[in-house]
Write an enzyme that holds these catalytic residues in place. Structure first.
Site, mmCIF file in Angstrom:
data_model
loop_
_atom_site.group_PDB
_atom_site.id
_atom_site.type_symbol
_atom_site.label_atom_id
_atom_site.label_comp_id
_atom_site.label_asym_id
_atom_site.label_seq_id
_atom_site.Cartn_x
_atom_site.Cartn_y
_atom_site.Cartn_z
ATOM 1 N N ARG A 171 9.943 46.854 104.452
ATOM 2 C CA ARG A 171 11.345 46.470 104.624
ATOM 3 C C ARG A 171 12.117 47.681 105.134
ATOM 4 O O ARG A 171 11.570 48.766 105.282
ATOM 5 C CB ARG A 171 11.920 45.932 103.312
ATOM 6 C CG ARG A 171 11.456 46.763 102.130
ATOM 7 C CD ARG A 171 12.434 47.031 101.078
ATOM 8 N NE ARG A 171 13.649 47.597 101.562
ATOM 9 C CZ ARG A 171 13.821 48.892 101.844
ATOM 10 N NH1 ARG A 171 12.829 49.775 101.722
ATOM 11 N NH2 ARG A 171 14.985 49.343 102.270
ATOM 12 N N ARG A 202 12.552 38.032 109.792
ATOM 13 C CA ARG A 202 13.800 38.414 109.099
ATOM 14 C C ARG A 202 14.926 38.457 110.132
ATOM 15 O O ARG A 202 14.782 39.074 111.183
ATOM 16 C CB ARG A 202 13.644 39.771 108.385
ATOM 17 C CG ARG A 202 12.622 39.686 107.259
ATOM 18 C CD ARG A 202 12.793 40.731 106.201
ATOM 19 N NE ARG A 202 14.056 40.705 105.530
ATOM 20 C CZ ARG A 202 14.513 41.746 104.815
ATOM 21 N NH1 ARG A 202 13.793 42.844 104.720
ATOM 22 N NH2 ARG A 202 15.685 41.685 104.206
ATOM 23 N N ASP A 206 21.489 47.784 109.129
ATOM 24 C CA ASP A 206 20.488 46.887 109.720
ATOM 25 C C ASP A 206 20.894 46.415 111.112
ATOM 26 O O ASP A 206 20.067 45.954 111.882
ATOM 27 C CB ASP A 206 20.261 45.686 108.799
ATOM 28 C CG ASP A 206 19.747 46.165 107.457
ATOM 29 O OD1 ASP A 206 20.578 46.548 106.606
ATOM 30 O OD2 ASP A 206 18.520 46.205 107.285
ATOM 31 N N ASN A 241 25.014 45.885 106.600
ATOM 32 C CA ASN A 241 24.106 46.611 105.711
ATOM 33 C C ASN A 241 23.934 45.788 104.438
ATOM 34 O O ASN A 241 24.556 44.727 104.264
ATOM 35 C CB ASN A 241 24.641 48.009 105.403
ATOM 36 C CG ASN A 241 23.581 48.897 104.780
ATOM 37 O OD1 ASN A 241 22.442 48.948 105.267
ATOM 38 N ND2 ASN A 241 23.903 49.583 103.704
HETATM 39 O O1 MRU Z 1 16.552 43.883 102.842
HETATM 40 P P1 MRU Z 1 16.087 45.279 103.141
HETATM 41 O O2 MRU Z 1 15.618 46.036 101.955
HETATM 42 O O3 MRU Z 1 15.135 45.323 104.308
HETATM 43 O O4 MRU Z 1 17.439 45.955 103.615
HETATM 44 C C1 MRU Z 1 17.450 47.002 104.464
HETATM 45 C C2 MRU Z 1 17.960 48.164 103.801
HETATM 46 O O5 MRU Z 1 17.268 48.824 103.090
HETATM 47 C C3 MRU Z 1 19.322 48.568 103.993
HETATM 48 O O6 MRU Z 1 20.224 47.625 104.302
HETATM 49 C C4 MRU Z 1 19.378 49.856 104.730
HETATM 50 O O7 MRU Z 1 20.536 50.469 104.398
HETATM 51 C C5 MRU Z 1 19.214 49.746 106.212
HETATM 52 S S1 MRU Z 1 17.594 50.071 106.716
HETATM 53 C C6 MRU Z 1 17.520 51.795 106.985
#
Ligand code: MRU
Length: 362
Positions: A54, A91, A242, A252
């Protein structure tokens, strides 16, 4: 970064066979470091969907290796198209997934099937190597933000949300890269780690990786962040992202927006660290145009942890009859963002600054 003194990346090709892909199963952290071997595109798609891997940059790198595994099995045009579609649907919010798959498509589609497997592994490896270099550059550009507040041994307190550390990328991380560099340079840096309900990426992943690297940190409940800022206990916030729009809106992990509001109210700088592969140049309005992933209600209604007898247990924390909703990301408007930490330097969160810094991409 290191786990108990040994340097790791979050994804790599198995040295023993030269083709299968190894990942750290992040659903098992912090209780076990389980190095899972993936041998098919379907296994990789499952790993992304179920969040064994992830974090936006790592999702992109994983998808690239997913295409390589697919090509190894069948490098036909139809299987390439199918792999790109299937992996692309795993995703929805992290734009690095689409970015990496577009890059794989550009590299592989013009080739004959016979040439595709080797090219796919080479392209996936290049994506990984570039991610490491990019994040290292993000760390270098972010370091002065910490150094400026850590003079004469003063402790600099950084608050972060979710996990944007080395295990969310191939190495270094985005938001945590400047922190690792500050720590390695001997600065007195301390991190407030928000637990990040519902999946607890802060409590279980960020705390784990900071601890393994020896970075001082304290886990706090998500709801404590605003209070810590009011008390003057937070020098700056650094989060990952993200997806960022061309106008600087930031998607994010859910809960980020509330911290941006609290930061603004308390005059605390709110920085967002990202590689340029996280910018979606096709959209401007984050609230309207960024798809927000809805995940299973079970992530809200249950919690997993280590029971007192040492076993790993999942318990329900919500009445059986109560439904739950689980939007996984939120959007912080650009106006609340102090600035972006990119591989090319610090950048204002607006279209003029972004398009000036990344002219050839915009
Ligand atoms: O749902 P996830 O765990 O894949 O979410 C992503 C993240 O960990 C965060 O949103 C993060 O700050 C961005 S990825 C470097």
């Amino acid at each position: 970064m290191k786990i108990d003194g040994t340097p790791y990346r979050s994804i790599w090709v198995d040295e023993a066979d030269g083709w299968s892909v190894r990942i750290i199963d992040q659903t098992k952290l912090p209780w076990a470091v389980d190095l899972v071997r993936l041998t098919t595109m379907d296994e990789m798609a499952h790993a992304i969907r179920a969040m064994l891997v992830r974090g936006a940059p790592l999702i992109g790198a994983s998808a690239a290796y997913g295409v390589a595994l697919a090509m190894r099995a069948d490098a036909s045009d139809s299987n390439l198209a199918q792999a790109l579609a299937l992996l692309g649907a795993t995703r929805p919010t992290a734009i690095n997934l689409r970015w990496a798959l577009a890059r794989m498509k550009r590299a592989l589609q013009p080739l004959s099937p016979a040439a595709r497997t080797t090219a796919a592994y080479a392209q996936a490896a290049a994506i990984c190597d570039e991610d490491v270099a990019t994040n290292e550059a993000i760390g270098r550009h972010g370091l002065p933000l910490l150094a400026a507040r850590a003079q004469n041994g003063r402790r600099v307190n950084v608050l972060t949300h979710c996990n944007a550390g080395w295990i969310a990328t191939v190495d270094w991380g985005t938001a945590l890269a400047p922190i690792y560099m500050a720590h390695d340079a001997g600065l007195n840096v301390h991190v407030w780690v928000e637990e990040t309900r519902p999946r607890n990426q802060g409590a279980s992943l960020t705390a784990w990786e900071l601890g393994k690297h020896g970075v001082p940190h304290t886990v706090i409940a998500d709801n404590a962040g605003g209070h810590m800022m009011q008390r003057g206990d937070v020098d700056l916030v650094i989060v990952g992202t993200d997806r960022v729009t061309r106008s600087g809106d930031v998607a994010n992990k859910i809960g980020t927006y509330l911290k941006a509001l609290a930061a603004r109210d308390n005059g605390v700088p709110f920085w967002v660290a990202l590689p340029s592969s996280t910018i979606d140049w096709t959209i401007s309005d984050g609230l309207a145009d960024i798809p927000i992933e809805e995940r299973s209600a079970a992530e809200v209604t249950t919690m997993t942890g280590r029971a007192l007898d040492g076993s790993i247990a999942t318990v329900r924390i919500v009445p059986t009859a109560s439904p739950a909703a689980n939007p996984a990301f939120d959007v912080t408007p650009a106006r609340l963002v102090t600035g972006l930490i990119t591989e090319r330097g610090l950048c204002d969160a607006n279209e003029t600054a972004l398009t000036e810094m990344f002219k050839e991409l915009a």
